[in-house]
Design an enzyme around this catalytic site. Structure first.
Site, PDB file in Angstrom:
ATOM      1  CG  ASP A 724       1.695   7.319  41.570  1.00 56.49           C
ATOM      2  OD1 ASP A 724       1.876   6.740  40.474  1.00 56.49           O
ATOM      3  OD2 ASP A 724       0.749   7.066  42.329  1.00 56.49           O
ATOM      4  CD  GLU A 733       7.726   3.818  29.828  1.00 56.95           C
ATOM      5  OE1 GLU A 733       7.159   3.533  28.757  1.00 56.95           O
ATOM      6  OE2 GLU A 733       8.827   4.414  29.870  1.00 56.95           O
TER       7      GLU A 733
END
Length: 869
Positions: A724, A733
């Protein structure tokens, strides 16, 4: 460049050893084993992760990164080449080195800086670049910690146009990164959002134990409310963990803050509630408003932190999208392609990604016409979402889809031009930009890229959907969509093999696809469903996809869309012969059976295989798309085993996984919050927001396709190949076609309430169309309802939906009203009662524009679905 050629160049280069420039006093070189902080500094891996602004396209030529820079730029910083995510440690020594040349010659400055305002400079190196490559090195100490600094080569400000080349960029120093150990929290992995009262409730326990273990389910107050024993599952292939599973489905009492304890570990808290997914439906759809281009984002709708001016409307420093030219040599015109959604973490807009995302939003709405649990679309009606068009008489989800549809229509090649009717594949910046960058601050020139058959068929398919779904709300827009769909389909048939180039990936993704047979099938299916025309029926039935297996074990996506046509043929009312329709529907349930079998094999409950090849870029959306197939099988059959499979598949996305993370921002005790995005760049600039709640991360990608995770996660087990961090674009993304899958399944889950037993039908419905009149502008219909239950019906309300622009003109034997496509018939005083075994009939005359006019796919009496006869 070959190694020998590189050595010759560097041997011939003049080395300038600079000390102290812009960074304080000189220091001794870092030790020989000092770590390298620059990714792909020799450009052997191509352009990535380098970006540029104010320059021509970046390209690797003879092993060097080269670009052009226009003359006359006012400032050095008006053009640059850079890399984000450079870690710096305060007080540590670094040597920055690079080889540079410029023709005819220019000043170049390399700046290590904060990557967002106020752009604090940590070190700066000045060089005068000439036509002869020279190497520049400088050693310095940086004053501040920054794990995400930016290296920028400022290359603007020359009076003459320049060709700038870089080679062997290096920043050595600091400390090697600590070995990355993800924080996986408690070893008991649950859906951190929770479980539906009547649905499946499963958890996974990471443990060294091989024999079953006792488990306890506790209330928020700590009381034990259920207990049992785990089931040993052995080593999970995707995670490499020895695991056991817990099934506590028999506990159905709603509650908040429950926890599960096994093997001395207690899970994150979760809820049991029939309203778990109501807000997620809204949040996942809100993401699209946050991604809108060409409109100011209203903080009153989405939160003040997300408010921003409109992007890419030609207001400085933007250079588009109201008059965008093509790439050189592609076309001789410019188009107004404003609007639409930014595709993902960049500012590009891509027709093939936009196509499947638009399809899924439109299909989420279309499902409300045919699915017994969808309540006729009441939860997706006008005024239910936070969009600026709310309260305009159009369902809000259609308003959101229209924002993208308008953009897709603008991408069509104008009449009279070469390839007229085809659709440009994409539009985006001429060069990659860095992180973060608000849309309104993007200074890059924008370009239309060549048309492609795939993009053209995406427009044909989604515009055909638009034509039937908007017909009851905006006839003019529906007609515009229908015309564009037919034009695009004809253009694609005339140019069936125009493919996007796989090398066209500077400034935006290539999104290449050299097999468009699936796009042809999908487009033909949508046009047939809308028009009923025999030419489209002939094309879709002739396609090998019509009888082939279109449901891959690893799900469908933008590059494999035959499943979209199959799902719509199975669910949208149509005129397929009965045997063909039965086969189409059976293929959906057969695929769902396969996904169920895989889900049961997986210790973490995924309807996807557990090998490394099943963990790829954006794989979370494919997991969800397999859940969409399960959910559709439930809608078709009302068999709860399929519904339960779809429910359980979401456990993985929301926390029941090896990393113990919810991949949806704002949902779960430990959720992703740093997805890769130029807009939502809080991790790099605290003044910017995080991605809004309801944003789905792409998920684990065993191929490690960005430098950040390639270095950080080398050797990871597939389910652990995720971080993350905003710098990991291949695992973290956001993307519109991933969130569209989340929105579809969230809407389905919200419709399931407590997921209790599926009620038996107590009525049958027989719909009759007695044919057209007045030259095909109208028809006469009749509906007969039979009470198959054991008790009389006293007062009835019958509801069904047309597929397009049909409108009831007058009716008899019932009081009939129509809202949008939905028709509601209520009893007269003399026929209010339907005895067990009894029937009631009413009829109507309706007008129609002449499109497809099949029998409804769902008829309800007093809200309960009837069997169709």
């Amino acid at each position: 460049m070959t190694p020998s050629r590189r050595r010759l160049l560097l041997a011939a280069a003049t080395t300038l050893a600079l000390t102290g420039a812009g960074a304080g006093a000189a220091h001794a070189d870092p030790p020989p084993d000092a770590p390298e902080q620059i990714d792909n500094g020799d450009f052997s891996a191509g352009v990535s992760p380098w970006f540029s602004f104010g320059t021509g396209a970046l390209a690797v030529t003879d092993g060097q990164l080269c670009t052009t820079v226009a003359g006359g730029l006012a400032n050095p910083w008006d053009a640059g080449i850079g890399q984000d995510g450079v870690p710096l440690i305060a007080g540590a020594e670094y040597t920055l080195g690079f080889a540079v040349s410029a023709t005819p010659g220019a000043a170049v400055k390399a700046v290590l800086q904060l990557g967002s305002a106020p752009y604090t400079t940590y070190a700066a190196v000045d060089a005068t670049a000439t036509g002869t490559i020279q190497r520049v090195e400088q050693t310095f100490t940086v004053p501040d910690d920054n794990p995400n600094a930016q290296l920028i080569f400022q290359v603007g400000g020359s009076a003459q146009a320049q060709t700038i080349c870089l080679d062997d960029v290096s920043l050595r120093g600091g400390e090697p990164p600590e070995p990355y150990e993800p924080d996986t929290g408690p070893r008991v992995r649950v859906n951190q959002v929770g479980y539906l009262p009547g649905g499946p409730k499963n958890a996974t326990v990471v443990t060294e134990a091989t024999e079953p273990l006792p488990w306890q389910l506790r209330s928020a107050a700590g009381a034990v409310v259920a207990s049992g024993s785990t089931t040993a599952r052995g080593v999970d292939a995707a995670s490499g963990q020895n695991v056991q599973s817990v099934d506590f489905s028999s506990y159905r009492t709603p509650g908040t803050g429950l926890t599960l304890t096994v093997d001395g570990e207690t899970s994150h808290p979760f809820d049991i509630s029939g309203a778990l997914y109501d807000q997620l439906r809204s949040d996942s759809l809100q993401f699209f408003y946050a991604q809108r281009s060409g409109i100011a984002i209203d903080g009153d709708l989405i939160g003040d932190e997300y408010a921003r001016p409109a992007g890419h409307l030609g207001v400085a420093p933007n250079q588009g999208d109201t008059n965008v030219p093509c790439q050189p040599g592609v076309c001789d015109y410019s188009l107004d392609v404003r609007g639409g959604w930014y595709d993902a973490g960049d500012h590009g807009k891509y027709v093939v990604n936009g196509g499947i995302a638009t399809y899924q939003l439109l299909n989420t709405f279309e499902r409300t016409r045919t699915a017994a649990t969808a309540n006729g679309g009441a939860e997706l009606a006008d005024g239910t979402l936070r969009v600026p068009e709310r309260d305009n008489g159009v369902p809000d989800i259609l308003d959101e889809a229209r924002w993208e549809l308008e953009f897709l229509l603008r991408m069509q090649v104008p009449a009279g031009k070469p390839l007229a009717g085809m659709v440009h594949h994409k539009i985006h910046d001429q060069n990659w930009t860095g992180l973060p960058l608000a849309p309104q601050d993007d200074p890059q020139p924008r370009e239309l890229h060549p048309p492609s058959t795939a993009a053209t068929l995406n427009l044909a398919a989604t515009a055909a959907q638009c034509a039937r779904l908007f017909a009851p709300y905006d006839a003019a827009f529906a007609t515009r969509c229908g015309t564009a769909a037919k034009t695009a389909y004809a253009a694609a048939k005339a140019h069936p093999a125009v493919y996007a180039s796989p090398t066209d990936g500077t400034g935006g993704g290539a999104y290449d696809d050299s097999n468009v047979t699936d796009e042809f099938y999908w487009a033909a299916a949508e046009l047939y469903l809308t028009t009923g025309a025999q030419n489209y029926l002939a094309d879709l039935t002739a396609s090998p996809h019509h009888t082939g297996n279109v449901f891959d074990a690893r799900g469908f996506g933008w590059q494999s869309v035959a499943a979209l046509g199959r799902l719509d043929l199975a669910t949208v009312p149509n005129g397929l012969p009965a045997a063909d329709l039965a086969r189409v529907r059976a293929s959906v349930t057969a695929a769902a059976d396969t996904y169920l079998a895989e889900l049961r094999r997986q210790a973490y409950g995924l309807p996807m295989p557990g090998d490394a090849n099943s963990y790829f870029w954006g794989g979370n959306s494919n997991v969800i798309n397999n859940a969409v197939v399960l959910a559709t099988a439930f809608d078709l059959t009302r068999n709860p085993v399929y519904r339960d499979g779809a429910v359980q598949a979401m456990d993985y996305v929301l926390g029941r996984n090896a990393l113990n993370i919810s991949y949806v921002t704002g949902w779960g005790e430990h959720a992703a919050q740093n997805q890769h995005s130029r807009i939502f760049g809080h991790q790099l600039d605290p003044n910017l927001p995080r991605p809004p709640a309801g944003s789905l991360a792409g998920g684990p990608n065993a191929a490690l396709q960005d430098p950040f995770v390639a270095q950080l996660l080398a050797g990871c087990e597939p389910m652990f190949c995720y971080v993350d961090d905003i710098n990991s674009y291949s695992t973290n993304e956001v993307a519109i076609n991933w969130n569209s899958a989340l929105a579809w399944i969230s809407s389905f889950l919200a419709d399931q309430g407590d997921a209790g037993a599926v009620p038996a039908t107590t009525c049958t419905a027989r719909y009759s169309n007695y044919g057209t009149w007045q030259g095909g502008t109208g028809f006469t219909g009749q509906l007969t309802i039979q009470n198959t239950g054991a008790t009389a019906v006293n007062g009835w309300s019958v509801r069904f939906a047309f597929t397009g622009d049909q409108r009831v003109r007058e009716a008899w034997l019932a009081k009939v009203t129509q809202s949008g496509a939905t028709v509601t018939a209520r009893n007269e005083s003399y026929n209010a009662k339907i005895a067990p075994g009894g029937t009631v009939t009413f009829g109507f005359n309706a007008t129609t524009g002449g499109g497809a006019n099949p029998s409804p796919g769902l008829v309800t009496v007093n809200g309960a679905a009837c069997s169709l006869t």
